[in-house]
Design a protein around this motif. Sequence first.
Motif, short mmCIF file in Angstrom:
data_model
loop_
_atom_site.label_atom_id
_atom_site.label_comp_id
_atom_site.label_asym_id
_atom_site.label_seq_id
_atom_site.Cartn_x
_atom_site.Cartn_y
_atom_site.Cartn_z
N ASP A 131 101.94 -13.27 26.60
CA ASP A 131 102.52 -12.23 25.75
C ASP A 131 102.85 -12.77 24.35
O ASP A 131 102.63 -12.08 23.34
N ILE A 132 103.38 -13.99 24.30
CA ILE A 132 103.68 -14.58 22.99
C ILE A 132 102.39 -14.81 22.21
O ILE A 132 102.32 -14.58 21.00
N GLY A 133 101.35 -15.26 22.90
CA GLY A 133 100.06 -15.47 22.25
C GLY A 133 99.52 -14.19 21.62
O GLY A 133 98.94 -14.21 20.53
N LYS A 134 99.74 -13.05 22.27
CA LYS A 134 99.26 -11.78 21.74
C LYS A 134 100.08 -11.33 20.53
O LYS A 134 99.59 -10.56 19.69
N ALA A 135 101.32 -11.81 20.45
CA ALA A 135 102.21 -11.37 19.37
C ALA A 135 102.05 -12.19 18.09
O ALA A 135 102.57 -11.79 17.04
N LEU A 136 101.35 -13.32 18.16
CA LEU A 136 101.24 -14.22 17.01
C LEU A 136 99.82 -14.27 16.47
O LEU A 136 98.85 -14.05 17.19
N GLU A 137 99.70 -14.60 15.20
CA GLU A 137 98.40 -14.85 14.59
C GLU A 137 97.86 -16.23 14.99
O GLU A 137 96.65 -16.44 15.06
N SER A 138 98.75 -17.16 15.22
CA SER A 138 98.36 -18.54 15.53
C SER A 138 97.78 -18.64 16.94
O SER A 138 98.03 -17.81 17.82
N GLU A 139 97.02 -19.70 17.14
CA GLU A 139 96.54 -20.07 18.47
C GLU A 139 97.72 -20.61 19.27
O GLU A 139 98.48 -21.45 18.78
N VAL A 140 97.90 -20.15 20.51
CA VAL A 140 99.03 -20.54 21.33
C VAL A 140 98.52 -21.16 22.63
O VAL A 140 97.73 -20.54 23.35
N VAL A 141 98.95 -22.40 22.91
CA VAL A 141 98.59 -23.05 24.17
C VAL A 141 99.88 -23.58 24.82
O VAL A 141 100.84 -23.92 24.13
N VAL A 142 99.86 -23.63 26.14
CA VAL A 142 101.02 -24.15 26.88
C VAL A 142 101.03 -25.67 26.79
O VAL A 142 100.07 -26.33 27.18
N HIS A 143 102.11 -26.20 26.27
CA HIS A 143 102.28 -27.65 26.19
C HIS A 143 102.93 -28.19 27.45
O HIS A 143 102.56 -29.25 27.96
N SER A 144 103.92 -27.48 28.00
CA SER A 144 104.58 -27.86 29.25
C SER A 144 105.20 -26.63 29.87
O SER A 144 105.86 -25.84 29.19
N ALA A 145 104.98 -26.48 31.18
CA ALA A 145 105.53 -25.32 31.90
C ALA A 145 106.06 -25.69 33.27
O ALA A 145 106.35 -24.82 34.09
N ARG A 146 106.22 -26.98 33.54
CA ARG A 146 106.53 -27.40 34.91
C ARG A 146 108.00 -27.26 35.28
O ARG A 146 108.35 -27.26 36.46
N TYR A 147 108.88 -27.15 34.27
CA TYR A 147 110.29 -26.92 34.58
C TYR A 147 110.50 -25.42 34.75
O TYR A 147 110.75 -24.70 33.77
N LEU A 148 110.43 -24.96 35.98
CA LEU A 148 110.51 -23.53 36.26
C LEU A 148 111.96 -23.08 36.40
O LEU A 148 112.82 -23.84 36.87
N PRO A 149 112.27 -21.85 36.00
CA PRO A 149 113.62 -21.34 36.21
C PRO A 149 113.89 -21.13 37.70
O PRO A 149 112.96 -20.85 38.47
N LYS A 150 115.15 -21.26 38.09
CA LYS A 150 115.50 -21.20 39.50
C LYS A 150 116.68 -20.28 39.74
O LYS A 150 117.58 -20.16 38.88
N GLY A 151 116.70 -19.64 40.90
CA GLY A 151 117.82 -18.80 41.29
C GLY A 151 117.92 -18.71 42.80
O GLY A 151 116.90 -18.73 43.50
N GLN B 52 119.42 -21.44 37.22
CA GLN B 52 119.16 -22.52 36.27
C GLN B 52 117.99 -22.14 35.38
O GLN B 52 116.97 -21.63 35.85
N ARG B 53 118.15 -22.41 34.09
CA ARG B 53 117.05 -22.12 33.18
C ARG B 53 115.87 -23.06 33.39
O ARG B 53 116.04 -24.21 33.78
N GLY B 54 114.69 -22.54 33.11
CA GLY B 54 113.50 -23.36 33.05
C GLY B 54 113.18 -23.71 31.60
O GLY B 54 113.95 -23.39 30.69
N MET B 55 112.06 -24.36 31.40
CA MET B 55 111.67 -24.76 30.04
C MET B 55 110.17 -24.53 29.87
O MET B 55 109.35 -25.08 30.61
N LEU B 56 109.84 -23.71 28.89
CA LEU B 56 108.45 -23.44 28.54
C LEU B 56 108.23 -23.92 27.11
O LEU B 56 108.89 -23.44 26.18
N LEU B 57 107.33 -24.88 26.93
CA LEU B 57 107.01 -25.42 25.61
C LEU B 57 105.61 -24.95 25.21
O LEU B 57 104.64 -25.14 25.96
N LEU B 58 105.51 -24.36 24.04
CA LEU B 58 104.24 -23.86 23.54
C LEU B 58 103.87 -24.59 22.25
O LEU B 58 104.72 -24.80 21.38
N ARG B 59 102.60 -24.97 22.14
CA ARG B 59 102.08 -25.56 20.90
C ARG B 59 101.27 -24.47 20.19
O ARG B 59 100.32 -23.93 20.75
N CYS B 60 101.67 -24.17 18.98
CA CYS B 60 101.04 -23.09 18.22
C CYS B 60 100.35 -23.68 16.99
O CYS B 60 100.96 -24.50 16.28
#
Length: 353
Positions: free
Chosen positions: A253-273, A160-168
């Motif tokens: 890794d995404i934060g390093k790839a972007l010029e914008s400031e990147v913060v985690v908005h939500s990370a609690r829905y983890l992927p499962k297998g 099952q997919r998880g969900m990672l939301l980032l605010r940039c």
Amino acid sequence: MNPAELLTALVATPSVSGDEARIADLVAGHAESWGARVHRQGHNVWFSVGSGPKRLLVNSHLDTVKPCAGWTTEPHEAVWKDDTLYGLGANDAKGCVTAMLLTAKALLDEGAPSGVEYVFALTAEEETGGKGLGPLLSTLGPLDAAIVGEPTSLKPCTAQRGMLLLRCVAHGKSGHVAHAHVGGLDNAILKAARDIQAVSALRFPAHPLLGEARAQVTQVSGGLARNQVPDRCEFFVDLRTTPGMDHAKVAEDIGKALESEVVVHSARYLPKGTDASHPLVRAAVVASGQDTVGSSTTSDWAFLGDLPAVKVGPGDTLRSHQANEYLTRAELEAGLAFYRRLLHGYAGEVSRG
């Protein structure tokens, strides 16, 4: 009460997420009338059947989303047309709840297989990620595996997919647009645009059941006036992750790839297998006669930690959260037969070690 009658009663009881008291009362009343010792925590209902060293969680959710536009019947009424029941929650996930409840009744009437305690938990607020299964877990005690009831066309879902939301946030330097040619100004929207292009180019390793994970920019806001160079532009990135993707590492890794400031908005829905060799997976494949699949949608499985689980149930995920949601009588009856085979099959698997 036959399956169609119970499903009708459940669908005719409105249970929009956060307002599940009436349906919890209904479910608890039925289980108590069948001889179960029922427990309540908020709008969550749970009880055990059988006993043994292994404890299997059998879970689905009582709540629904709010009705959307486009219904041709009353969403909170259970309307049968031939052998199809239309109504909010018929597919997601009151068909699963009905089949699980009647499976529990069969075990109470006939006796459960030895060696396994089946912990039935019908829980609240799955659709809003609130006070449902997650907070209940500590009350339920140690568990060895879980069945999560969601509409999968009875295909056993083991990933099952998880969900990672980032605010940039892109930061710039504001000023009058008439002076932009002079220099020294920094348009945050242009900076964000470069980063949005970079997000669209991100690639992650493909999962064998779920395929690729692709980051999507879902909201953008910036600028204060039409004649002012914007000094701030915010955008959100939604990434539906796959098992093996660490949310903290991906965000870094995404934060390093972007010029914008990147913060985690939500990370609690983890992927499962769950590994294909697990006894529950083996039992699910035999009970369904179908190969394992992956699921792009989240569920309460996300809150089960490392507990091995299979997400499976009657109905079709593509009908969920749509107008004129429905479940057929044949799907409901097949779901009941499947859950009975699965629970007996799991007991057989664990007894063989």
